[in-house]
Scaffold this active site. Structure first.
Site, PDB file in Angstrom:
ATOM      1  N   ASP A  50      -3.474   1.221  -8.524  1.00  0.00           N
ATOM      2  CA  ASP A  50      -3.790   1.815  -7.229  1.00  0.00           C
ATOM      3  C   ASP A  50      -2.508   2.302  -6.547  1.00  0.00           C
ATOM      4  O   ASP A  50      -2.463   3.404  -5.989  1.00  0.00           O
ATOM      5  CB  ASP A  50      -4.512   0.796  -6.344  1.00  0.00           C
ATOM      6  CG  ASP A  50      -4.754   1.319  -4.944  1.00  0.00           C
ATOM      7  OD1 ASP A  50      -5.542   2.262  -4.787  1.00  0.00           O
ATOM      8  OD2 ASP A  50      -4.147   0.786  -3.991  1.00  0.00           O
ATOM      9  N   GLU A 122      -7.948   2.905 -12.546  1.00  0.00           N
ATOM     10  CA  GLU A 122      -6.718   2.401 -11.926  1.00  0.00           C
ATOM     11  C   GLU A 122      -5.963   1.485 -12.883  1.00  0.00           C
ATOM     12  O   GLU A 122      -4.730   1.534 -12.964  1.00  0.00           O
ATOM     13  CB  GLU A 122      -7.038   1.668 -10.629  1.00  0.00           C
ATOM     14  CG  GLU A 122      -7.506   2.594  -9.517  1.00  0.00           C
ATOM     15  CD  GLU A 122      -7.760   1.885  -8.211  1.00  0.00           C
ATOM     16  OE1 GLU A 122      -7.552   2.496  -7.153  1.00  0.00           O
ATOM     17  OE2 GLU A 122      -8.177   0.701  -8.236  1.00  0.00           O
TER      18      GLU A 122
END
EC number: 3.1.26.3
Length: 232
Positions: A50, A122
């Site tokens: 992220d 991610e």
């Protein structure tokens, strides 16, 4: 126990990993680790990925759109770095079929679950970063998110379909918009909801999701499609 199909994953990602275990961990959901002990899963990689994704998109917008204000850049980034965008990338790469899930999670539709697919993207970004470095990770992000970036910068992404539907339907006067929960099914921890959106008492769209909010948004999205106000 079973292994992730690493060869297929590498082909879809377009990168051959030195540390194959990183990629396997990135495509392993926590439910699988709960079923089979001493198995690493992707939550920590998701956390790192992220941050790498945020940095990559932030730097790209900062360098290429010098005429945009901080507020505009922030808004565009939020449209690009979001669960829907990550799901789009996951579907493009076919991660749904590659992720290791528990039998129970798979039987209850886990491979199609938005959060699981989004988290896997991610985690894979983090695996690329750890295995190949920031440049390769950045190149991967800009390649796979290129269409999403373009749509965001051209105001072609709608995240709040309910608000969009309301704006369009009420621009010529008041109409009554109501969301009706039709049914739900599945165990409490994995409940699926089915919702209709009614306009002046008539069904204009139907949606489903793993929360009432998701089902309502999908119903609104399908209503927009039906009235030719939304295009994938």
């Amino acid at each position: 126990m079973y292994k992730v199909n690493i060869k297929k994953a590498e082909e879809r990602i377009g990168i051959v990993f030195d540390n194959k275990d990183l990629l396997e961990t990135a495509l392993t959901h926590s439910s699988y680790a709960n079923q089979f002990k001493n198995v690493e899963y992707n939550e920590r990689l998701e956390f790192l990925g992220d941050a790498v994704l945020q940095l990559s998109i932030t730097q790209y917008l900062y360098n290429h759109y010098k005429d945009k204000s901080e507020g505009e850049l922030t808004r565009n980034r939020s449209l690009i770095v979001c669960e829907n965008s990550l799901l789009e990338v996951s579907k493009k790469l076919g991660f749904g079929e590659l992720i290791r899930l528990s039998k129970g999670e798979e039987l209850t539709g886990g491979r199609e679950r938005t959060s699981i697919q989004a988290d896997s993207v991610e985690a894979v970004i983090a695996a690329i970063y750890l295995d190949k470095g920031i440049k390769v990770a950045n190149d991967f992000i800009l390649d796979k998110f290129s269409e999403i970036i373009e749509k965001a910068l051209n105001n072609m992404i709608v995240l709040d379909f309910k608000t969009k539907l309301q704006e369009i339907l009420q621009k010529n006067g008041e109409v009554e918009i109501e969301y009706e929960l039709v049914k739900f099914e599945g165990p409490p921890h994995r409940r699926k909801f089915y919702t209709n959106v009614l306009v002046d008492g008539n069904i204009k769209g139907q949606g489903e999701g793993y929360s009432k909010k998701e089902a309502e948004q999908n119903a609104a999205k399908n209503a927009l499609i039906a009235i030719n106000e939304y295009h994938e």
